[in-house]
Motif scaffolding. Structure first.
Motif, PDB file in Angstrom:
ATOM      1  N   LEU A  68      51.032  40.955  23.085  1.00 52.34           N
ATOM      2  CA  LEU A  68      49.696  40.814  22.507  1.00 52.34           C
ATOM      3  C   LEU A  68      48.906  42.113  22.509  1.00 52.34           C
ATOM      4  N   GLY A  69      49.429  43.161  23.141  1.00 53.17           N
ATOM      5  CA  GLY A  69      48.688  44.414  23.205  1.00 53.17           C
ATOM      6  C   GLY A  69      47.431  44.302  24.029  1.00 53.17           C
ATOM      7  N   GLN A  70      47.480  43.479  25.079  1.00 53.10           N
ATOM      8  CA  GLN A  70      46.323  43.328  25.956  1.00 53.10           C
ATOM      9  C   GLN A  70      46.826  43.047  27.372  1.00 53.10           C
ATOM     10  N   ILE A  71      45.993  43.342  28.349  1.00 54.72           N
ATOM     11  CA  ILE A  71      46.281  43.005  29.736  1.00 54.72           C
ATOM     12  C   ILE A  71      45.321  41.902  30.126  1.00 54.72           C
ATOM     13  N   ARG A  72      45.829  40.694  30.208  1.00 59.81           N
ATOM     14  CA  ARG A  72      44.976  39.525  30.418  1.00 59.81           C
ATOM     15  C   ARG A  72      44.510  39.457  31.864  1.00 59.81           C
ATOM     16  N   ILE A  73      43.211  39.266  32.027  1.00 56.06           N
ATOM     17  CA  ILE A  73      42.613  39.238  33.352  1.00 56.06           C
ATOM     18  C   ILE A  73      43.084  38.016  34.140  1.00 56.06           C
ATOM     19  N   ASP A  74      43.296  36.876  33.438  1.00 50.61           N
ATOM     20  CA  ASP A  74      43.680  35.659  34.156  1.00 50.61           C
ATOM     21  C   ASP A  74      45.101  35.708  34.706  1.00 50.61           C
ATOM     22  N   SER A  75      45.882  36.700  34.312  1.00 51.31           N
ATOM     23  CA  SER A  75      47.244  36.834  34.835  1.00 51.31           C
ATOM     24  C   SER A  75      47.437  38.144  35.583  1.00 51.31           C
ATOM     25  N   LEU A  76      46.343  38.810  35.908  1.00 49.58           N
ATOM     26  CA  LEU A  76      46.411  40.159  36.450  1.00 49.58           C
ATOM     27  C   LEU A  76      46.255  40.141  37.964  1.00 49.58           C
ATOM     28  N   ARG A  77      47.097  40.922  38.620  1.00 51.11           N
ATOM     29  CA  ARG A  77      47.005  41.139  40.057  1.00 51.11           C
ATOM     30  C   ARG A  77      46.802  42.621  40.329  1.00 51.11           C
ATOM     31  N   VAL A  78      46.046  42.926  41.379  1.00 45.17           N
ATOM     32  CA  VAL A  78      45.764  44.317  41.709  1.00 45.17           C
ATOM     33  C   VAL A  78      47.058  45.071  41.987  1.00 45.17           C
ATOM     34  N   SER A  79      48.025  44.415  42.638  1.00 44.34           N
ATOM     35  CA  SER A  79      49.292  45.077  42.955  1.00 44.34           C
ATOM     36  C   SER A  79      50.023  45.502  41.695  1.00 44.34           C
ATOM     37  N   TRP A  80      49.886  44.726  40.613  1.00 42.37           N
ATOM     38  CA  TRP A  80      50.550  45.080  39.348  1.00 42.37           C
ATOM     39  C   TRP A  80      49.942  46.359  38.784  1.00 42.37           C
ATOM     40  N   LEU A  81      48.620  46.510  38.943  1.00 44.33           N
ATOM     41  CA  LEU A  81      47.963  47.723  38.466  1.00 44.33           C
ATOM     42  C   LEU A  81      48.364  48.938  39.306  1.00 44.33           C
TER      43      LEU A  81
END
Length: 460
Positions: A242-255
């Motif tokens: 989708l060309g987006q980083i969805r907040i509802d599936s986001l974890r700080v560790s992933w960032l």
């Protein structure tokens, strides 16, 4: 999907571009051979000019969004874009093929063959964009999980990409409640890997909130990956598809531990050089339009022509953005900041025109030259709204790790918005840009911005 210069493209999109590149070239060469009268025409020169015509036609198609996977577009809207592309290609074909040093009748044949080939490809683009049959339907996805997170994934996928075929939801041992419909729930009698192979799955999306304590069948997921089935977590899938980083599936560790978010001196230097050169050229080209705009604003509503407004820039620093005034002088006479809305009654008649054509943004090129802004980046917001959104929206401050832009990934990917929910949607595109920004992505965004301006998409 294929990753090109850190940007994902659908294989089908690349195939369409390749067809649109080769088909006009082949058609023109065949006509040249047919009218060549025993080799009088240099086919190498014909192929070269035909290739130039095909490349410029592809550029027009890209500007007009013909290659975008937009599922909310009506057939009439797609047809209108195709017709505009054809209109733009007619003078282009005349100029390109006029350079060929061949007989007038031969040049005319080749011009017509190039336009006929372009017409055929555009006709096919309109049909394939609204056809439910095609190669894309063969992309089969299995969702691992059957709880709230998995149900949300299914809803987002169906809304954002109807061509994706979800074969079913495989329940996780940690799912405390099954919320997906029973008809799409897969049985756990077979292992995950056996289920994926029997259903000929292309991708598995892991959609479970709890991943500790044996929640994930790691061995089976590894077997799937080794056998050619792609395995993605939610954040990675939405980023790629989708060309987006969805907040509802986001974890700080992933960032923190994921790739991207590169802020090297080399990237900064290349981006700055690109900004200076491009902004200087655009200011020179836009000078007549800017002078006419200034005159129209003065005639309708008097001085002042410009307005300055405080915005939040790189690392949270404040700067003044400069735009053509498109609202009445008393737009915020009470001093209370307000969201600009799609049909704002504070906008003047001239303001509606310059907003629709994005002419009001042109003075911001000066801010690009001074270094307060970049040509491409997240749009700068007012401090009042930044404070509000930083409190209410997770990760909102991440967008300030790069310079704000005159245009951006959110602007070409999402319609105009004036609410907190719209800001969340745009933030998800901004996070994608911050993570993946490159010179190539900047050029892609600039191309799509031209299409936004030509079609009026997202205009305020």
């Amino acid at each position: 999907m294929i990753k090109v210069f850190n940007h994902w493209f659908y294989r089908a999109t690349i195939a369409r571009v390749a067809i649109d590149l080769m088909f006009p070239v082949v058609c023109v060469i065949l006509v040249a051979v047919w009218v060549g009268r025993g080799g009088e025409i240099a086919l190498e020169k014909v192929a070269f000019y035909a290739l130039i015509f095909a490349l410029m036609s592809i550029a027009f198609n890209a500007w007009l969004g013909i290659y975008q996977r937009v599922h909310s577009r009506t057939r009439a809207e797609t047809r209108a874009r195709a017709v505009l592309s054809l209109y733009l290609a007619i003078p282009l074909a005349y100029v390109v093929f006029s350079m060929l040093s061949v007989a007038e009748v031969d040049r005319g044949f080749m011009l017509l063959s190039g336009l006929a080939a372009l017409f055929a490809t555009l006709l096919h683009r309109v049909h394939s964009a609204h056809s439910r049959s095609g190669l894309l339907l063969s992309h089969r996805v299995l969702v691992f999980g059957a709880g709230d997170e998995a149900e949300n994934v299914g809803r987002v996928l169906r809304k954002s990409d109807p061509d994706i075929h979800i074969v079913g939801f495989y329940p996780s041992p940690t799912d405390t409640e099954i919320v997906v419909p029973a008809q799409v729930l897969l049985s756990r009698d077979m292992s995950l890997s056996d289920t994926a192979h029997s259903l000929k799955v292309d991708e598995i999306i892991v959609a479970v909130r709890e991943r500790r304590g044996g929640a994930l069948p790691l061995r089976e997921l590894l077997d799937c990956k080794l056998s050619g089935v792609k395995v993605l977590d939610l954040a990675s899938y939405f980023e790629r598809a989708l060309g987006q980083i969805r907040i509802d599936s986001l974890r700080v560790s992933w960032l923190i531990f994921g790739d991207g978010f590169r802020q090297s001196w080399r990237r900064t230097g290349v981006k700055r050089l690109f900004d200076i050169v491009a902004a200087s050229v655009l200011l020179l080209l836009a000078a007549p339009v800017m002078l006419l705009t200034m005159l129209m604003i003065i005639l309708e509503d008097g001085f002042s022509v410009f307005y300055r407004q405080e915005r939040v820039g790189l690392d949270g620093r404040l700067f003044n953005v400069i735009k053509f005034r498109s609202m009445r002088k008393d737009a915020e006479s009470d001093g209370q900041p307000r969201w600009a809305t799609a049909n704002d009654d504070r906008v003047t008649r001239v303001g509606r025109i310059i907003r629709k054509l994005r002419i009001d943004e042109l003075p911001q090129l000066y801010s690009v030259l001074t270094g307060d802004m970049s040509l491409v980046g997240p749009r700068p917001e007012r401090p009042y709204f930044v404070d509000q959104l930083t409190r209410d929206v997770p990760f909102y401050a991440v967008r300030h790790s790069v310079k704000p832009g005159v245009t951006g990934w959110a602007q070409v990917s999402y319609h105009y918005g004036s609410t907190v929910d719209d800001s969340i949607q745009k933030l998800q595109y901004d996070l994608f840009y911050v993570k993946n920004h490159s010179l190539f992505l900047d050029v892609v965004i600039l191309f799509q911005t031209v299409g936004v301006v030509l079609t009026g998409k997202g205009a305020q």
